[in-house]
Write an enzyme that holds these catalytic residues in place. Structure first.
Site: not given
Length: 342
Positions: A148-151, A153
């Protein structure tokens, strides 16, 4: 050698980003594109910014021919990916950009995504796609599950610190500012310009965001015991980018030294000088992640800030980085473009 590439779900943002990146890859050719709702259309019609490229017409997945395809990127919604990938040729290399194979425990997948895992046997062979930390496994994998992109980061800010034991594992607060493209291209009322512009708001407050499943999985494995972070994302009126602000308990200089040594030699992760912090302006459209550390006024407290482009390093750029490894290419091929500024 030129590798023939298929992109499933090419009519979405991550699919278009894959096309943009592969266009600059000297050894890859986009040979097949699917977009079920846009089947029969050209990419120029769907994404006019790609009209200069000679690309296949979009088809349905059922009409795609995988003969001669070396690798497929699957940029489909969660749940759909499990069903589609289970029907693909078993010798086909696949990079999945959805959430469907990120969580190793199928029960955890059902908990966070609300439906039973449709391909548990495939899950056993899936490799988690955070390149810098799973590089060797990715090289030999057939199926790689993009993060995931949030994960991603949050992990760039925290993984080395958890592994080295230099922060208090029970005192981690993670705030993310997320651009709107992370929500996909489908029409949603809350993403209309009049609803989103000139404001920002928190969402999935109180520990309900699905990427917490990845944080729990990865941080707990690193620590050898359960680690649960406090995590709140905020939607901001920007097209691209994620800025993670992480509050931790530990010595700021030790934290900076740990990050610097951990990412030494990594082509896409830049640790800024002590006391500096990054901006999403400085990574836009690139595969770079910038990480900074600032000492808090309180003793033994620090702020770690990480920035990346959710469509590139957080998704499609990460996917291409992994595909390069799977195909025996140099990891950086097609990905060393400078960020776009201003």
């Amino acid at each position: 050698m030129t590798y023939k590439i298929a992109i499933l779900g090419a009519s979405g943002y991550t699919g278009a980003e894959l096309v943009r990146l592969i266009a600059n890859h000297p050894n890859m050719e986009v040979a097949a594109l699917s977009g079920n709702s846009k089947a029969g259309m050209t990419m120029a019609q769907v994404f006019p910014h790609l009209r200069h490229l000679d690309l296949p017409v979009l088809t349905t997945i059922d009409d795609m021919n995988f003969d001669g395809i070396d690798l497929a990127f699957c940029a489909l919604p969660h749940k759909t990916s499990q069903e589609v990938i289970a029907k693909l040729p078993t010798d086909l290399k696949i990079v999945d950009l959805s959430a469907d194979f990120r969580l190793r425990d199928v029960a955890a997948y059902e908990k966070w995504y609300g439906n039973p895992h449709a391909a548990p046997e495939l899950q056993k062979e899936a490799v988690y796609g955070l390149t810098e930390f799973y590089r060797d496994d990715i090289k030999s994998a057939r199926l790689v599950a993009g993060t995931g992109c949030n994960a991603a980061t949050g992990q760039y800010a925290l993984r080395p610190l958890i592994a080295a034991g230099v922060i208090d594992l029970d005192e981690i607060i993670l705030d993310l500012a997320c651009a709107v493209s992370g929500a996909g291209r489908s029409l949603k009322e809350n993403l209309l310009h009049a609803e989103l512009s000139e404001g920002a708001h928190a969402y999935a407050v109180g520990g309900t965001h699905r990427h917490l499943g990845e944080f729990d999985q990865e941080f707990s494995a690193l620590a050898g015991r359960p680690v649960e972070v406090q995590f709140t994302p905020h939607l901001i009126p920007a097209n691209r980018g994620i800025l993670a602000t992480v509050y931790v308990k530990g010595d700021a200089q030790v934290i900076h030294n740990t990050l610097q040594s951990s990412y030494l030699g990594e082509p896409f992760v830049e640790v800024l000088p002590m006391g500096e912090h990054p901006s999403i302006r400085h990574i836009r459209g690139s595969n770079f992640c910038h990480v900074g550390v600032v000492a808090d006024r309180r003793k033994d407290r620090a702020i770690v800030v990480a920035a990346l482009d959710n469509l590139t390093k957080g998704s499609s750029g990460q996917a291409l980085q992994n595909a390069n490894l799977m195909l025996g290419e140099d990891e950086t091929t097609g990905l060393m473009m400078a960020p776009v500024f201003p």
